[in-house]
Design a protein around this motif. Structure first.
Motif, PDB file in Angstrom:
ATOM      1  N   ASN A  84      33.815   4.904 -28.474  1.00  0.00           N
ATOM      2  CA  ASN A  84      34.802   5.134 -27.417  1.00  0.00           C
ATOM      3  C   ASN A  84      36.123   4.422 -27.659  1.00  0.00           C
ATOM      4  O   ASN A  84      36.947   4.318 -26.742  1.00  0.00           O
ATOM      5  CB  ASN A  84      34.222   4.699 -26.064  1.00  0.00           C
ATOM      6  CG  ASN A  84      33.108   5.597 -25.590  1.00  0.00           C
ATOM      7  OD1 ASN A  84      33.339   6.670 -25.053  1.00  0.00           O
ATOM      8  ND2 ASN A  84      31.871   5.167 -25.801  1.00  0.00           N
ATOM      9  N   ASP A  95      34.537   6.360 -19.555  1.00  0.00           N
ATOM     10  CA  ASP A  95      33.222   6.973 -19.365  1.00  0.00           C
ATOM     11  C   ASP A  95      32.237   6.078 -18.627  1.00  0.00           C
ATOM     12  O   ASP A  95      31.107   6.499 -18.345  1.00  0.00           O
ATOM     13  CB  ASP A  95      32.617   7.369 -20.722  1.00  0.00           C
ATOM     14  CG  ASP A  95      33.313   8.583 -21.325  1.00  0.00           C
ATOM     15  OD1 ASP A  95      33.971   9.315 -20.580  1.00  0.00           O
ATOM     16  OD2 ASP A  95      33.206   8.775 -22.556  1.00  0.00           O
ATOM     17  N   ASP A 197      42.230  10.714 -36.368  1.00  0.00           N
ATOM     18  CA  ASP A 197      41.904  11.870 -35.532  1.00  0.00           C
ATOM     19  C   ASP A 197      42.931  12.973 -35.742  1.00  0.00           C
ATOM     20  O   ASP A 197      43.927  12.793 -36.459  1.00  0.00           O
ATOM     21  CB  ASP A 197      41.748  11.476 -34.058  1.00  0.00           C
ATOM     22  CG  ASP A 197      43.064  11.296 -33.322  1.00  0.00           C
ATOM     23  OD1 ASP A 197      44.132  11.655 -33.849  1.00  0.00           O
ATOM     24  OD2 ASP A 197      43.030  10.786 -32.182  1.00  0.00           O
ATOM     25  N   ASN A 672      31.842  17.509 -25.368  1.00  0.00           N
ATOM     26  CA  ASN A 672      32.054  16.598 -26.493  1.00  0.00           C
ATOM     27  C   ASN A 672      30.784  16.471 -27.324  1.00  0.00           C
ATOM     28  O   ASN A 672      29.666  16.701 -26.827  1.00  0.00           O
ATOM     29  CB  ASN A 672      32.451  15.201 -25.997  1.00  0.00           C
ATOM     30  CG  ASN A 672      33.546  15.235 -24.947  1.00  0.00           C
ATOM     31  OD1 ASN A 672      34.559  15.906 -25.122  1.00  0.00           O
ATOM     32  ND2 ASN A 672      33.344  14.507 -23.863  1.00  0.00           N
ATOM     33  N   LYS A 691      33.345  12.507 -34.330  1.00  0.00           N
ATOM     34  CA  LYS A 691      33.383  12.861 -32.914  1.00  0.00           C
ATOM     35  C   LYS A 691      34.235  14.106 -32.708  1.00  0.00           C
ATOM     36  O   LYS A 691      35.298  14.255 -33.306  1.00  0.00           O
ATOM     37  CB  LYS A 691      33.965  11.688 -32.117  1.00  0.00           C
ATOM     38  CG  LYS A 691      33.813  11.786 -30.615  1.00  0.00           C
ATOM     39  CD  LYS A 691      34.227  10.471 -29.962  1.00  0.00           C
ATOM     40  CE  LYS A 691      34.023  10.503 -28.451  1.00  0.00           C
ATOM     41  NZ  LYS A 691      34.399   9.222 -27.820  1.00  0.00           N
ATOM     42  N   GLU A 693      35.909  16.036 -29.436  1.00  0.00           N
ATOM     43  CA  GLU A 693      36.170  15.916 -28.010  1.00  0.00           C
ATOM     44  C   GLU A 693      36.900  17.151 -27.497  1.00  0.00           C
ATOM     45  O   GLU A 693      37.706  17.748 -28.205  1.00  0.00           O
ATOM     46  CB  GLU A 693      37.017  14.666 -27.732  1.00  0.00           C
ATOM     47  CG  GLU A 693      36.348  13.375 -28.156  1.00  0.00           C
ATOM     48  CD  GLU A 693      37.303  12.198 -28.072  1.00  0.00           C
ATOM     49  OE1 GLU A 693      37.239  11.462 -27.070  1.00  0.00           O
ATOM     50  OE2 GLU A 693      38.112  12.019 -29.010  1.00  0.00           O
ATOM     51  N   ASN A 694      36.598  17.510 -26.260  1.00  0.00           N
ATOM     52  CA  ASN A 694      37.211  18.680 -25.630  1.00  0.00           C
ATOM     53  C   ASN A 694      37.132  19.886 -26.573  1.00  0.00           C
ATOM     54  O   ASN A 694      38.138  20.510 -26.921  1.00  0.00           O
ATOM     55  CB  ASN A 694      38.668  18.376 -25.256  1.00  0.00           C
ATOM     56  CG  ASN A 694      39.260  19.425 -24.333  1.00  0.00           C
ATOM     57  OD1 ASN A 694      38.582  20.344 -23.872  1.00  0.00           O
ATOM     58  ND2 ASN A 694      40.562  19.293 -24.088  1.00  0.00           N
ATOM     59  N   ARG A 716      41.718  19.764 -28.002  1.00  0.00           N
ATOM     60  CA  ARG A 716      40.604  19.637 -28.940  1.00  0.00           C
ATOM     61  C   ARG A 716      40.931  18.562 -29.977  1.00  0.00           C
ATOM     62  O   ARG A 716      41.992  18.556 -30.590  1.00  0.00           O
ATOM     63  CB  ARG A 716      40.342  20.969 -29.626  1.00  0.00           C
ATOM     64  CG  ARG A 716      39.132  20.954 -30.559  1.00  0.00           C
ATOM     65  CD  ARG A 716      38.973  22.279 -31.285  1.00  0.00           C
ATOM     66  NE  ARG A 716      38.698  23.366 -30.349  1.00  0.00           N
ATOM     67  CZ  ARG A 716      39.529  24.349 -30.101  1.00  0.00           C
ATOM     68  NH1 ARG A 716      40.717  24.409 -30.708  1.00  0.00           N
ATOM     69  NH2 ARG A 716      39.201  25.306 -29.248  1.00  0.00           N
TER      70      ARG A 716
END
Length: 726
Positions: A84, A95, A197, A672, A691, A693-694, A716
């Motif tokens: 995270n 979260d 990312d 996710n 990972k 996400e979205n 995304r």
């Protein structure tokens, strides 16, 4: 319709609160023969965290046998922290049940606990304040880099009074190793992480090194670097309401023959795909030194935190600057919004000591002190707009009592000083100084099954502004008491009651001017009084076979609640926000359930369910501004010795219970996935995390954010990280 919505929400509160109590019955009825064996402390050498034999984390606060008894503590560390990680503390904790984030911009996002933010949430570094200005405005970043954090604790309940009565909503305590906490077993101990990312083109790396020098001396160095580009977002950047507003303005401009202005407004309204001016760049460097002898240690550290980040501005907004004519009279010249960026640098020095006192009344003396030299500059284009300078220090000394039968606890003294100075055309807060002296005590009685915990705190606060000729003194008394049942299988249930008082901050008292970064004209009130609140909480947590659960319901009754509210007026073409005061009520529920429904030894399947709901109203029947909506998350995780795979569905409800001049927010659902690989069986602390996400590129906006209508959440995003520890 509004009445029906509120009635339904109150019914949901009542139902969930009843479930919280009912959940205690099955566990309490368990046969006492199932109680686990007496725990013994062990040390995790990689992260230096204290655990009991059931792998239940014991939090770092002193004086209590199990600090999480009544405090409602959540600890984020290890693989969970790695999965995270984010550049801002609020996003790291988003979260955790009961936690969301301010989400002002990618470079500035602070935690919100149970709907509380700003002055009601204390952000700490190893027990003392961050000594920055992140609590004063949503556009100010927290001067802590989560990349090099060892763990993060979210604290609630009576024990929060150890750290300040301002922490009505709770406290977030970041534990790092800038001052070494142990003598490494290795000749050199290294922790490192690299991440990247796609949504922000993130590139970051951080590392720390601990070296024992012999004779009980240890030295530590760490550093990190992080850079991102403008954030990729799904669909339109602006909310539907704001798009419609700008398109209407464009039509009006066109009717008046202002074709260029009309085209600019339409271009802003239809912007999509990228959040302009949201890039960030951050670096940190720290060095520490500690000496260990027998059961005592003393250490110091120095460091620097530096960040430069963009602040997205509301399209269509404008502001004025006063400019002097040749005749000496000022005229107002209208200007369009400029690119706004914030450069922030903090130099910080810290001291920590833990001295064993023997077998008398007190077992240990723990001291903690920090000094900060903080500069925050808001740039408008290439020009310096406003500069905020803060010099501050915080120090605390705590005497830990030797257990006397079933009695244990701690007594302490705390001092805080902040000298705030702002200069520039939009220095909206007058120079001021805040000084606070506090006395506190936390006591616990009982070894089980019934345990009692109580806390008291007195704070004397002086806030003055020499330029304004205003000085205010406040005496605030706070107290809390909790009763808990400590049953078999780590089961705990209980109730907390509190009466907390908070002195108004300098910003709440002395603000008066335009703040370009937040696009607000903020007005304080020098006559604000002390904010007080009664609080009640019921909770239950524990394990029923393969199911672990935690649920808490709370309610706070405020007298003279201080809040920032939009008035509907404009000044310098900015919406006017005033600090007001009236009674208010907060209530909510949060919980988590983890069910390991399959476990063969080499393979396990676990279901994870989380949720939170908050409702807050002012005494006049209107809603408190920027309250997060109902949110739920469900996850399924498969685990093996070397590989974990987790899928998540996060659902956030719409929020239409809004304050005056506040816009509603649509709900959204994110999907996710996280995969963790530990390639070396002999060293599981080496891990690779991938990972997504979205995944379906859904538009999401945080209702608690001042900028939600023009700063959506990321689209995304695929990320990868490598963590090393050896």
């Amino acid at each position: 319709m509004l009445y029906q919505t509120k009635a339904a929400k109150r019914a949901l509160f009542a139902s969930l609160s009843t479930l919280a109590l009912v959940a205690t019955a099955p566990a309490a009825a368990q046969d006492t023969d199932t109680q686990p064996a007496e725990s013994e402390d062990v040390i995790d050498d990689v992260h230096d965290r204290r655990m009991d034999s059931r792998s239940v984390i014991i939090v770092t606060a002193a004086g209590l046998r199990q600090f999480d008894l009544l405090a409602g503590t959540s600890v984020i560390e290890g693989a969970t922290l790695d999965a995270n990680l984010d550049g801002q503390l609020g996003e790291v904790l988003a979260d955790v049940p009961g936690v969301t984030a301010t989400g002002f911009a990618p470079g500035a996002s602070r935690p919100i606990l149970r709907g509380f933010s700003g002055e009601r949430v204390k952000v700490l570094v190893d027990g003392i304040g961050a000594i920055d200005v992140s609590n004063t405005s949503a556009d100010h970043a927290v001067s802590i880099d989560p990349l090099t954090a060892e763990s993060i604790e979210v604290l609630r309940g009576p024990a929060v009074l150890l750290y300040g009565s301002q922490a009505i909503g709770g406290a977030v305590n970041v534990i790092d190793k800038r001052i070494p906490r142990r003598v490494p077993n290795e000749a050199v101990h290294v922790d490192a992480i690299v991440r990247a990312d796609t949504a922000s083109d993130l590139r970051e790396a951080g590392a720390s090194i601990d070296v024992p020098l012999g004779g009980g001396f240890v030295t530590h160095f760490d550093g990190s670097y992080r850079t991102t580009d403008d954030l990729s977002v799904p669909g339109f950047v602006l909310s539907e309401n704001l798009r419609s507003e700008l398109l209407e303005e464009a039509d009006e401009e066109e009717e008046e023959g202002e074709f260029e202005e009309a085209e600019e407004l339409r271009e802003a309204a239809l912007a999509s795909g990228t959040l302009f001016n949201s890039a960030t760049e951050t670096w940190t460097a720290n060095g520490g030194f500690a000496f260990f002898r027998d059961n005592s240690h003393l250490g110091v550290s120095v460091g620097v935190y530096d960040t430069f980040y963009g602040v997205p501005i509301r399209p269509g907004a404008g502001h004025h600057h006063g400019e002097e004519e040749e005749g000496g009279e000022a005229e107002l010249e209208e200007e369009g919004p400029e690119t706004v960026n914030i450069g922030l640098r903090q130099y910080r020095a810290d001291l920590r000591g833990d001295i064993a006192l023997g077998e008398g009344m007190f077992e240990r003396l723990r001291v903690r002190a920090g000094y900060s030299d903080y500069t925050h500059t808001e740039f408008e284009g290439d020009e310096v707009g406003t500069t905020f300078d803060v010099q501050g220090m915080e120090a605390r000394a705590e005497l830990i009592q030797n257990p006397n039968g079933r009695w244990r606890g701690s007594l302490g003294l705390q001092y805080y000083f902040r000298d705030f100075f702002a200069e520039g055309e939009e220095a909206y807060v007058a120079p001021n100084r805040t000084e606070q002296i506090s006395l506190f005590a936390l006591q616990e009685y009982g070894d089980g099954p019934i345990q009692l915990e109580g806390a008291l705190r007195y704070e004397a606060t002086n806030v003055d502004s020499v330029p304004l000729g205003v000085e205010r003194d406040f005496d605030a008394f706070s107290g809390a008491i909790g009763l808990a049942y400590d049953g078999p299988q780590a089961f705990r249930a209980g109730v907390n009651l509190s009466r907390v008082a908070r002195a108004p901050s300098a910003e709440e008292l002395f603000s008066n001017g335009p703040h370009i970064a937040t696009q607000q004209f903020e007005i304080g009130d020098v006559d604000l009084g002390i904010e007080r609140a009664w609080g009640a909480e019921i909770f239950a947590r524990g394990r029923l076979g393969d199911v672990e659960f935690s649920v808490a319901a709370f309610k706070n009754w405020f007298d003279d609640y201080i809040y920032l509210s939009e008035t509907g007026e404009e000044e310098d073409e900015l919406p006017v926000f005033e600090y007001l005061q009236q009674d208010a009520t907060y209530q909510g529920i949060e919980g988590e359930l983890i069910w390991r429904f399959l476990d063969t030894g080499n393979f396990a399947l676990t279901a994870d369910l989380r949720g939170e709901l908050v409702d807050a109203e002012l005494s006049d029947g209107s809603n408190v501004p920027r309250i997060p909506p109902l949110s739920l998350m469900g996850a399924l995780e498969a685990s093996t010795g070397s590989f974990d795979l987790r899928g998540e569905v996060e659902w956030v409800d719409s929020q239409d219970e809004v304050a005056a001049f506040e816009t509603p927010t649509d709900g959204f659902t994110f999907v996710n996935a996280i995969a963790t690989w530990r390639p070396i069986a002999a060293n599981p602390s080496i891990s690779v995390i991938v990972k997504a996400e979205n995944i379906f590129d859904v538009t999401g906006r945080r209702h608690a954010s001042f900028t939600k209508d023009f700063v959506p959440m990321a689209g995304r995003n695929f990320s990868a990280s490598l963590r090393l520890s050896y």
